[in-house]
Structures are given as structure tokens and as C-alpha cells.
Design a protein around this motif. Structure first.
Motif, PDB file in Angstrom:
ATOM      1  N   PHE A  48       0.806  -1.223   0.000  1.00 17.54           N
ATOM      2  CA  PHE A  48       0.000   0.000   0.000  1.00 17.54           C
ATOM      3  C   PHE A  48       0.842   1.278   0.000  1.00 17.54           C
ATOM      4  CE2 PHE A  48      -3.270  -3.012   1.447  1.00 17.54           C
ATOM      5  CZ  PHE A  48      -4.304  -2.643   0.598  1.00 17.54           C
ATOM      6  N   HIS A  49       1.982   1.231  -0.693  1.00 16.31           N
ATOM      7  CA  HIS A  49       2.791   2.436  -0.901  1.00 16.31           C
ATOM      8  C   HIS A  49       3.044   3.199   0.399  1.00 16.31           C
ATOM      9  CE1 HIS A  49       2.175   1.753  -5.189  1.00 16.31           C
ATOM     10  NE2 HIS A  49       0.890   1.629  -4.935  1.00 16.31           N
ATOM     11  N   ASP A  50       3.437   2.472   1.422  1.00 13.26           N
ATOM     12  CA  ASP A  50       3.712   3.042   2.747  1.00 13.26           C
ATOM     13  C   ASP A  50       2.513   3.839   3.278  1.00 13.26           C
ATOM     14  OD1 ASP A  50       5.344   3.260   5.015  1.00 13.26           O
ATOM     15  OD2 ASP A  50       6.126   5.200   4.356  1.00 13.26           O
ATOM     16  N   PHE A  51       1.326   3.389   2.900  1.00 13.43           N
ATOM     17  CA  PHE A  51       0.065   3.987   3.331  1.00 13.43           C
ATOM     18  C   PHE A  51      -0.049   5.466   2.971  1.00 13.43           C
ATOM     19  CE2 PHE A  51       0.202   0.094   5.824  1.00 13.43           C
ATOM     20  CZ  PHE A  51      -1.062  -0.397   5.592  1.00 13.43           C
ATOM     21  N   ASP A  52       0.489   5.819   1.826  1.00 11.26           N
ATOM     22  CA  ASP A  52       0.293   7.166   1.286  1.00 11.26           C
ATOM     23  C   ASP A  52      -1.104   7.162   0.649  1.00 11.26           C
ATOM     24  OD1 ASP A  52       0.112   9.454  -0.293  1.00 11.26           O
ATOM     25  OD2 ASP A  52       2.174   9.317  -1.008  1.00 11.26           O
ATOM     26  N   TYR A  53      -2.052   7.773   1.332  1.00  8.27           N
ATOM     27  CA  TYR A  53      -3.447   7.709   0.875  1.00  8.27           C
ATOM     28  C   TYR A  53      -3.623   8.293  -0.522  1.00  8.27           C
ATOM     29  CZ  TYR A  53      -3.623  12.525   2.616  1.00  8.27           C
ATOM     30  OH  TYR A  53      -3.367  13.844   2.848  1.00  8.27           O
ATOM     31  N   ARG A  54      -2.757   9.216  -0.925  1.00  6.24           N
ATOM     32  CA  ARG A  54      -2.856   9.786  -2.279  1.00  6.24           C
ATOM     33  C   ARG A  54      -2.571   8.721  -3.332  1.00  6.24           C
ATOM     34  NH1 ARG A  54      -0.563  13.516   1.127  1.00  6.24           N
ATOM     35  NH2 ARG A  54       1.447  12.549   0.756  1.00  6.24           N
ATOM     36  N   GLN A  55      -1.677   7.789  -3.017  1.00  7.41           N
ATOM     37  CA  GLN A  55      -1.393   6.703  -3.951  1.00  7.41           C
ATOM     38  C   GLN A  55      -2.397   5.564  -3.804  1.00  7.41           C
ATOM     39  OE1 GLN A  55       2.746   5.492  -4.561  1.00  7.41           O
ATOM     40  NE2 GLN A  55       3.350   7.214  -3.252  1.00  7.41           N
ATOM     41  N   VAL A  56      -2.788   5.261  -2.569  1.00  6.67           N
ATOM     42  CA  VAL A  56      -3.695   4.137  -2.314  1.00  6.67           C
ATOM     43  C   VAL A  56      -5.064   4.377  -2.945  1.00  6.67           C
ATOM     44  CG1 VAL A  56      -4.864   2.784  -0.514  1.00  6.67           C
ATOM     45  CG2 VAL A  56      -2.465   3.458  -0.210  1.00  6.67           C
ATOM     46  N   ASN A  85     -11.302   4.199   1.744  1.00  9.74           N
ATOM     47  CA  ASN A  85     -11.005   5.137   2.823  1.00  9.74           C
ATOM     48  C   ASN A  85      -9.898   6.108   2.425  1.00  9.74           C
ATOM     49  OD1 ASN A  85     -13.013   3.909   4.295  1.00  9.74           O
ATOM     50  ND2 ASN A  85     -11.620   2.667   5.503  1.00  9.74           N
ATOM     51  N   ALA A  86      -8.956   5.643   1.615  1.00 15.49           N
ATOM     52  CA  ALA A  86      -7.922   6.545   1.097  1.00 15.49           C
ATOM     53  C   ALA A  86      -8.557   7.645   0.242  1.00 15.49           C
ATOM     54  CB  ALA A  86      -6.894   5.759   0.287  1.00 15.49           C
TER      55      ALA A  86
END
Length: 175
Positions: A48-56, A85-86
Motif C-alpha cells: 500500500f505504498h507506505d500507506f500514502d493515501y494519495r497513492q492508495v 477510505n484513502a
């Protein structure tokens, strides 16, 4: 588990990326042990891309590969909820509200100090968690029932549910 308890659990956190990570991990934990989730945490960070919500938020096309990734929990509903949720967190950010600000408003930006003598006294949820869950669902979040939300509140330090004789209880109460 000990390191997680001693250094992270229950410590007030205001980093939106980290809050998204812990919300996502709490969702993944539903029906499983926390130890299972912690063992897979690094794999989740990678997936999950280190939980970067912009990427997720844009990972719908990656769902088939996520479902094949044996290093993570492959529950389709939980994976879809994390992506959804992202998106909601990104919408909040685009409207000028951080996820940190959104969550901490429910406790007036200050951890609620409980005074539990033993872990048996700690509830699975509270009326406040039910209220937050209801609002989050209304705002578009998914897989955010009251038990998950209360666990999240504990994890990010919105409530201090360390037992009163735990060293961490006093450290957090003094902040």
C-alpha cells in the motif's frame, strides 16, 4: 507485541499518513489477532505504498494482484475498504481538512484519560466510538464499525486505555 505496546500503542499521533495506516491495519485485524496483523505490517506497507493515501486511492486496478499477495491479508472487502477510505481521506484533504484534524475533533484534540485497573475493564467499544463510526460512515468511510473505531482510537492515543499501573499510562497522561 511488547515493542508495539511500549513505543506506539496509545501514544497520541497526529500524522495523517500514520493514522491512515493504523485505521487500515485495524480494519485488517477484524476477526484476526493483532499479532497476525503486526507480522504482516511490513508487507502491507509495501503493498500500500507506505500507506500514502494519495497513492492508495488509485489502487483499484491493483486489486487482483493484492488478492494474490500471500504476504498480506487477502480479504477483498477489507482491501476495497482501504482503497475507499484513502479516497475519502484525500477528499477531506482537498477540502482543507486533514485526516488528523477530522479524527481528533471528536475528542476536542485531547486524549480521553480512562482509569482502568485491569484490561478486563476496558470495553470493546463506547458510545463515542459508535457516534464516530456513524459519522464516518455518513462521510463515506467503510468497514469502520464501532469496535474497529474504538480499537483505532486506542491505537492512536485518542483514548488512554493503558492500565493505570502501566508506565505508558502516566507518560501519556502527563503530555
Amino acid at each position: 507485541m511488547q515493542q508495539y505496546h511500549d513505543q506506539e500503542w496509545g501514544r497520541p499521533n497526529h500524522d495523517s499518513r500514520h493514522l491512515f495506516e493504523l485505521l487500515s491495519l485495524e480494519i485488517m485485524q477484524a476477526g484476526l489477532s493483532w499479532q497476525t496483523v503486526l507480522n504482516k505490517r511490513q508487507a502491507f506497507k509495501q503493498a500500500f505504498h507506505d500507506f500514502d493515501y494519495r497513492q492508495v486511492q488509485g489502487m483499484e486496478s491493483e486489486l487482483p494482484s493484492l488478492m494474490k499477495n500471500a504476504a498480506i491479508i487477502r480479504n477483498r472487502r477489507k482491501l476495497i475498504a482501504t482503497i475507499n477510505n484513502a479516497k475519502v481521506i484525500n477528499e477531506l484533504a482537498n477540502s482543507g481538512t486533514t485526516f488528523d484534524r477530522y479524527m481528533w475533533q471528536f475528542v476536542a484534540d485531547k486524549p480521553i484519560q480512562h482509569h482502568y485497573q485491569s484490561h478486563e475493564q476496558i470495553p470493546a467499544t463506547t458510545d463515542l466510538a459508535k457516534q464516530i463510526s456513524k459519522q464516518m460512515k455518513k462521510d463515506g468511510f467503510s468497514f469502520t464499525g464501532p469496535v474497529i473505531i474504538y480499537s483505532f482510537m486506542q491505537a492512536v492515543g485518542m483514548v488512554n486505555d493503558h492500565e493505570v499501573d502501566c508506565f505508558a499510562y502516566q507518560e501519556i497522561a502527563e503530555d
